[in-house]
Structure formats: structure tokens, C-alpha cells
Design an enzyme around this catalytic site. Structure first.
Site, PDB file in Angstrom:
ATOM      1  N   SER A  74      -6.379  -9.949   6.244  1.00 31.71           N
ATOM      2  CA  SER A  74      -5.822 -10.312   7.557  1.00 31.71           C
ATOM      3  C   SER A  74      -5.096 -11.651   7.556  1.00 31.71           C
ATOM      4  CB  SER A  74      -6.923 -10.284   8.626  1.00 31.71           C
ATOM      5  OG  SER A  74      -7.445  -8.979   8.762  1.00 31.71           O
TER       6      SER A  74
ATOM      7  N   GLU B 177     -11.258 -10.780  -1.626  1.00 29.56           N
ATOM      8  CA  GLU B 177     -10.914  -9.984  -0.451  1.00 29.56           C
ATOM      9  C   GLU B 177     -12.172  -9.365   0.151  1.00 29.56           C
ATOM     10  OE1 GLU B 177      -6.475  -8.810  -0.493  1.00 29.56           O
ATOM     11  OE2 GLU B 177      -7.675  -7.147  -1.214  1.00 29.56           O
TER      12      GLU B 177
ATOM     13  N   HIS C  24      -8.521  -2.962  -6.182  1.00 26.33           N
ATOM     14  CA  HIS C  24      -8.504  -3.173  -4.726  1.00 26.33           C
ATOM     15  C   HIS C  24      -9.670  -2.384  -4.115  1.00 26.33           C
ATOM     16  CE1 HIS C  24      -7.173  -3.183  -0.569  1.00 26.33           C
ATOM     17  NE2 HIS C  24      -6.302  -4.124  -0.887  1.00 26.33           N
TER      18      HIS C  24
ATOM     19  N   GLY D  59      -7.377  -5.574   6.807  1.00 32.82           N
ATOM     20  CA  GLY D  59      -6.762  -4.738   7.842  1.00 32.82           C
ATOM     21  C   GLY D  59      -7.456  -4.800   9.185  1.00 32.82           C
TER      22      GLY D  59
ATOM     23  N   LYS E  22       0.861  -1.202   0.000  1.00 36.18           N
ATOM     24  CA  LYS E  22       0.000   0.000   0.000  1.00 36.18           C
ATOM     25  C   LYS E  22       0.900   1.256   0.000  1.00 36.18           C
ATOM     26  CE  LYS E  22      -3.352  -2.834   2.352  1.00 36.18           C
ATOM     27  NZ  LYS E  22      -4.613  -2.927   3.030  1.00 36.18           N
TER      28      LYS E  22
HETATM   29  C1  PEP Z   1      -4.954  -6.064   1.217  1.00 38.45           C
HETATM   30  O1  PEP Z   1      -4.831  -4.877   1.349  1.00 38.45           O
HETATM   31  O2  PEP Z   1      -5.016  -6.556   0.083  1.00 38.45           O
HETATM   32  C2  PEP Z   1      -5.016  -6.883   2.411  1.00 38.45           C
HETATM   33  C3  PEP Z   1      -5.395  -8.109   2.279  1.00 38.45           C
HETATM   34  O3  PEP Z   1      -4.696  -6.268   3.586  1.00 38.45           O
HETATM   35  P1  PEP Z   1      -4.497  -6.971   5.026  1.00 38.45           P
HETATM   36  O4  PEP Z   1      -3.663  -8.206   4.801  1.00 38.45           O
HETATM   37  O5  PEP Z   1      -3.818  -5.962   5.861  1.00 38.45           O
HETATM   38  O6  PEP Z   1      -5.856  -7.337   5.530  1.00 38.45           O
END
Ligand code: PEP
Length: 223
Positions: free
Chosen positions: A183, A145, A96, A151, A11
Site C-alpha cells: 500500500s 511485504e 511474492h 492491496g 501484476k
Molecule cells: C505488491 O504487490 O507487491 C504490493 C506491494 O502491492 P500494493 O502496493 O498494491 O499493496
């Protein structure tokens, strides 16, 4: 044998110095494996230095971007076209949820980005938030996702993620590669990659820490 993707999404976090430190700490722990693809996706400003340090160290790391422009090269101030990224990245994360939410990206824009990536020979990795998110033509690699898992420290259950992966493959074809993101960390990565229809993970927060990332990779190596 399925190939497992382990993709780090930094990110907007690391500057060039921090990015190079990460590569120097992670790279030496990696060994080339045909069945495992490790990808790191820095911000645009770190891409060139990361690309160079991966080449110099001869590390088995693919470099990716976190986005690219829906437009071809031309008068689009501030955008990074796929053509500009050729030679620097082999993959681009597209769609995303943070981009959909904060930058009003639509499914149509994401489909345009996939076209631009394809034309430039860059592999598009489209993030889908549910079975209802369309997978654009030309995209064969997606990451499921769920927004609430990103996060939050609250990953989806491997069973639910597997059901979504199965249904995406039923809808878009068995050659669609489905990853899970949300996560993921060393204590849960094993339970996701064990699922038959999940071919890897997209990792945000836990990928920032070199030691934790190496721990994740080693778990996948030993699986
Ligand atoms: C992401 O941003 O694609 C993601 C999965 O973030 P995190 O692993 O922090 O949940």
C-alpha cells in the site's frame, strides 16, 4: 549515500497497449540518477514490447519480470526459464505472497528460482513476509511485504518496517538491501524511504496509474 529502488509491480493488469501507454507517459518525466533505480515489472506477454520502448525512448528504466521458472531450460511446459528472459529483464521478483498463496510456492522453490536467476545474471528480488521468511543464498535484494498491507490501503508503519529491515540486515549481513512494499503511494512513500535501513519501495496498485507513479518518483527525486 544509499541507492533508492522504486519498483512497479503491475501484476496481471496491463495488456501491451496499456503497458506502452504507461511507458510513454512515465518515461519522459524520468532523468538518469545514480542514486535512484526505477524498475517496471510487466507480465511476461508485455516484456518484449516494454523492453523495446524503454530502449527506443532511452528512458532510465530497468525492466523486470514478476517471476521465473525454478527449472533450467528444458521440458517444463508453460514455464519461463531464466535463460529465456536474458536480454529482456535485469531483475525478477520472486516469492511474492500472491504466488506463495495462489500457486503453492514454497521456500525451496523460491531458492531454486534464485539459483536460476543468479546463473542467468538476473538480479533476484525476493519478497519476505516477515523476519521468519528465509532469504535464499545468492539473494542480496529483498522486499519486506507484510501480507495484510498488500492491496489493502493499510500500509505497515514506517517504524515497524524499519525494525524488520534492521533485523533482516542483522541476520543476513549489512550488504542486504531491504525494500518495503504494501500500500505504498505518493502520500506515504516519503516516510518509508526516510528510514535508514529501507532502500526503496515495491509498489503494486499505485504503480498502475502513470500520473501517480510519476508523483511518487518526483517525491523521491526531491527527498
Ligand atoms: C505488491 O504487490 O507487491 C504490493 C506491494 O502491492 P500494493 O502496493 O498494491 O499493496
Amino acid at each position: 549515500m544509499k541507492k533508492i529502488w522504486i519498483i512497479a509491480n503491475w501484476k496481471s493488469n496491463k495488456n501491451i497497449t496499456e503497458a506502452l501507454t504507461w511507458i510513454s507517459e512515465v518515461g519522459p518525466h524520468l532523468r538518469p540518477r545514480e542514486d535512484i533505480q526505477i524498475v517496471v515489472c510487466p507480465g511476461f506477454t508485455e516484456l518484449e514490447e516494454v523492453h523495446k520502448s524503454v530502449l527506443t525512448g532511452n528512458f532510465p528504466i530497468m525492466v523486470g519480470s514478476q517471476d521465473l521458472s525454478p527449472f533450467p531450460p528444458g521440458a517444463y511446459t508453460g514455464e519461463e526459464s531464466a535463460q529465456e528472459l536474458v536480454g529482456l529483464v535485469q531483475l525478477a521478483i520472486l516469492g511474492h505472497s500472491e504466488r506463495r498463496l495462489n500457486f503453492a510456492e514454497t521456500d525451496e522453490m523460491i531458492a531454486q528460482k534464485v539459483k536460476q536467476a543468479d546463473k542467468a545474471g538476473i538480479t533476484p528480488l525476493v519478497c519476505v513476509q516477515s523476519t521468519q521468511t528465509p532469504v535464499p543464498d545468492g539473494c542480496r535484494l529483498v522486499a519486506f511485504e507484510p501480507i495484510e498491507a498488500i492491496g489493502s490501503g493499510q500500509p505497515d508503519t514506517p517504524k515497524d518496517a524499519e525494525e524488520v529491515a534492521t533485523s533482516l540486515k542483522e541476520r543476513y549481513g549489512p550488504d542486504l538491501t531491504v525494500l518495503y512494499g504494501g500500500s505504498v503511494e505518493s502520500r506515504n512513500v516519503g516516510s518509508f524511504i526516510k528510514q535508514p535501513d529501507i532502500s526503496g519501495v515495491l509498489i503494486g496498485g499505485a504503480s498502475l496509474d502513470a500520473r501517480e507513479f510519476v508523483k511518487i518518483v518526483k517525491i523521491v527525486y526531491e527527498d
